[in-house]
Structure formats: C-alpha cells, structure tokens
Design a protein around this motif. Structure first.
Motif, short mmCIF file in Angstrom:
data_model
loop_
_atom_site.label_atom_id
_atom_site.label_comp_id
_atom_site.label_asym_id
_atom_site.label_seq_id
_atom_site.Cartn_x
_atom_site.Cartn_y
_atom_site.Cartn_z
N GLY A 268 0.79 -1.23 0.00
CA GLY A 268 0.00 0.00 0.00
C GLY A 268 0.82 1.27 0.00
O GLY A 268 0.25 2.36 -0.09
N GLN A 269 2.13 1.16 0.11
CA GLN A 269 2.98 2.35 0.10
C GLN A 269 3.84 2.38 -1.16
O GLN A 269 4.14 1.34 -1.74
N GLU A 270 4.21 3.60 -1.57
CA GLU A 270 5.04 3.78 -2.75
C GLU A 270 6.52 3.58 -2.42
O GLU A 270 6.96 3.93 -1.31
N PRO A 271 7.30 3.00 -3.35
CA PRO A 271 8.75 2.89 -3.11
C PRO A 271 9.40 4.27 -3.09
O PRO A 271 8.92 5.21 -3.72
N LYS A 272 10.47 4.40 -2.34
CA LYS A 272 11.19 5.66 -2.24
C LYS A 272 12.54 5.55 -2.93
O LYS A 272 13.19 4.49 -2.84
N ALA A 273 12.92 6.64 -3.60
CA ALA A 273 14.21 6.67 -4.29
C ALA A 273 15.32 7.01 -3.31
O ALA A 273 15.16 7.87 -2.44
N ILE A 274 16.44 6.32 -3.47
CA ILE A 274 17.62 6.59 -2.66
C ILE A 274 18.75 6.96 -3.61
O ILE A 274 19.14 6.16 -4.46
N MET A 275 19.26 8.18 -3.48
CA MET A 275 20.37 8.61 -4.33
C MET A 275 21.67 7.98 -3.83
O MET A 275 21.90 7.86 -2.63
N ARG A 276 22.50 7.60 -4.78
CA ARG A 276 23.77 7.00 -4.43
C ARG A 276 24.78 8.07 -4.02
O ARG A 276 24.88 9.10 -4.69
N PRO A 277 25.52 7.85 -2.95
CA PRO A 277 26.55 8.81 -2.58
C PRO A 277 27.70 8.81 -3.58
O PRO A 277 28.00 7.79 -4.21
N ILE A 278 28.34 9.95 -3.75
CA ILE A 278 29.49 10.09 -4.65
C ILE A 278 30.75 10.10 -3.80
O ILE A 278 30.87 10.91 -2.88
N PRO A 279 31.70 9.22 -4.06
CA PRO A 279 32.94 9.23 -3.29
C PRO A 279 33.74 10.50 -3.57
O PRO A 279 33.52 11.18 -4.57
N TRP A 280 34.66 10.80 -2.68
CA TRP A 280 35.48 12.01 -2.84
C TRP A 280 36.26 11.97 -4.14
O TRP A 280 36.42 12.99 -4.82
N LEU A 281 36.73 10.80 -4.56
CA LEU A 281 37.53 10.75 -5.79
C LEU A 281 37.29 9.47 -6.55
O LEU A 281 36.81 8.47 -6.01
N SER A 282 37.59 9.52 -7.83
CA SER A 282 37.60 8.33 -8.68
C SER A 282 38.89 8.35 -9.51
O SER A 282 39.35 9.42 -9.90
N TYR A 283 39.42 7.18 -9.76
CA TYR A 283 40.68 7.01 -10.47
C TYR A 283 40.39 6.39 -11.83
O TYR A 283 39.70 5.37 -11.92
N ILE A 284 40.88 7.04 -12.88
CA ILE A 284 40.59 6.62 -14.25
C ILE A 284 41.90 6.35 -14.99
O ILE A 284 42.78 7.21 -15.03
N GLU A 285 41.98 5.17 -15.56
CA GLU A 285 43.22 4.74 -16.22
C GLU A 285 42.96 4.55 -17.71
O GLU A 285 42.13 3.73 -18.10
N ASP A 286 43.62 5.36 -18.54
CA ASP A 286 43.44 5.29 -19.99
C ASP A 286 41.97 5.33 -20.40
O ASP A 286 41.52 4.56 -21.25
N GLY A 287 41.22 6.23 -19.75
CA GLY A 287 39.83 6.39 -20.10
C GLY A 287 38.88 5.39 -19.45
O GLY A 287 37.68 5.48 -19.62
N GLU A 288 39.41 4.43 -18.69
CA GLU A 288 38.57 3.42 -18.04
C GLU A 288 38.66 3.59 -16.53
O GLU A 288 39.75 3.63 -15.97
N ARG A 289 37.49 3.71 -15.90
CA ARG A 289 37.45 3.91 -14.46
C ARG A 289 38.00 2.66 -13.78
O ARG A 289 37.59 1.55 -14.05
N ALA A 290 38.98 2.88 -12.89
CA ALA A 290 39.61 1.74 -12.22
C ALA A 290 39.01 1.50 -10.84
O ALA A 290 38.35 2.35 -10.28
#
Length: 217
Positions: A195-217
């Motif tokens: 009887g209740q609607e699902p709620k959306a949960i936004m994903r947290p963004i980490p402080w940094l991401s490391y990308i190697e030759d265009g591909e996220r590592a």
C-alpha cells in the motif's frame, strides 16, 4: 614404388605442418610472456595522484570548504587564485609526468578551466601542507569572469588531475564536491510495505575516482 613416395611425401607434409603449428604456438607463447612482463613492469611504475585533506578524512558535507578563492591582485588583474586545502600526493609506485590540474563546473555545462601545469611528482612525493598550501592560478576572461570566479566556492565543482606514466600511458583522478548523484538512472529504490510507494535513494558520490586510460579503475 609410387605409393611409398606418395606416403613419404604425405608424412613429410604432415610433419612440416605440425612443425609450423608448434613454431607458431611457441612464438605466440613468447609474445604473450613478453606482454605479461611488460605489463608487470608498467604496473610497477604506475602513478596514482590524489588530493588528500590534511586530516586524511573526507569532510563529506564540508567538501566545499576544501577550497577558497583569492581575488586578483593589482599586479595580476587577469588571474584569481584558488587555495586547495589538501595535499596533492602520488601514492603510486612510479612518477607522474605532465601533471595538470583543472576545475570543472557542473552549473556551466561541465565547462573546465584551462589546465594548470605542475612539476612532475615522484612516487610517494606530495605538494601542499597546512603551512604552505597548494595555490592554483585561474585565468579570467569572457567565459569565466570575476563574478564567476568570486562564486567558485559555491559552485558544484570538480577537480581533475591529468598525468602520464614514464611509458606515456594517461591517467586521471577526479574529485567531487557533490555528495549524491542526482541522475534518476542511478537511483536505488526501497521495497515498501503493501500500500505504500517505493522511495528513491540517491547513491553517494565518493570524494575521488581514479581513471586509467579512459577506463574507471
């Protein structure tokens, strides 16, 4: 007699083919081994650059406080300066060459500042400290004027590091002020009671991401 000659020719042909296949396999195996050795050698000299807050803790809701702006001086009216309250570290095992730093602004359709070149950073080395912080000049022009610059700390910014290893392989490390990903395609949804609607949960963004030759590592 001819039958023996034909049989011998056939056996010789089979032997020659088998030898060719064996030689090809040995060559391919050698090539693969060389590639594995080269990859291992590259991995032993891989740079990984990142901005680390002075207390080594992601400030989460305080990420916006990691930078502050300094207005242009009369001596250099076309340049503002950004103080980054982080150490720029190379935590990898090889030197980072052609190191550049850029700011990206999401409220300006992802526009990026001109890359500012930094000196090569050796493995384990760092720039910046609480007493001698990292200061990056930002050139002002028609696409990024003094008003844009003075509001920089309030903008949804990203800080990008671009660099290469000694073999010319390209790397990037991106740092994010935003805490959550607003893209609905990335939302997670709760399983609600009947009887209740699902709620959306936004994903947290980490402080940094490391990308190697265009591909996220």
């Amino acid at each position: 007699m001819n039958s023996w000659a034909d049989l011998w020719s056939a056996l010789t042909g089979i032997g020659t083919l088998a030898l060719a296949i064996a030689t090809f396999c040995v060559i391919r195996q050698g090539q693969q081994q060389r590639k594995d050795v080269e990859r291992q050698h590259r991995d032993r000299l891989k740079p990984i650059c990142c901005l680390t807050p002075y207390n080594n803790v992601d400030p989460w809701a305080g990420r916006g406080e990691l930078i502050k702006s300094i207005d242009p001086s009369p001596e250099a009216p076309s340049f503002g300066r950004i103080v980054i309250n982080c150490m720029l570290q190379n935590i990898g095992t090889g030197p980072a060459l052609k190191l550049k730093l850029r700011f990206r602004f999401l409220d300006m359709n992802g526009w990026m500042t001109e890359p500012w070149e930094l000196s090569a950073l050796g493995a384990g080395a760092f720039y910046g400290s609480p007493t001698d912080p990292l200061v990056i000049p930002i050139r002002l022009h028609e696409k990024f004027n003094i008003t844009d610059f003075q509001s920089i700390t309030g903008k949804p910014w990203e800080i990008w590091l671009d660099y290469e290893d000694v073999f010319g392989k390209k790397f990037q490390t991106a740092h994010y002020k935003m805490l959550f990903n607003p893209d609905p395609a990335t939302f997670e949804w709760t399983t609600p009671p009947p009887g209740q609607e699902p709620k959306a949960i936004m994903r947290p963004i980490p402080w940094l991401s490391y990308i190697e030759d265009g591909e996220r590592a």
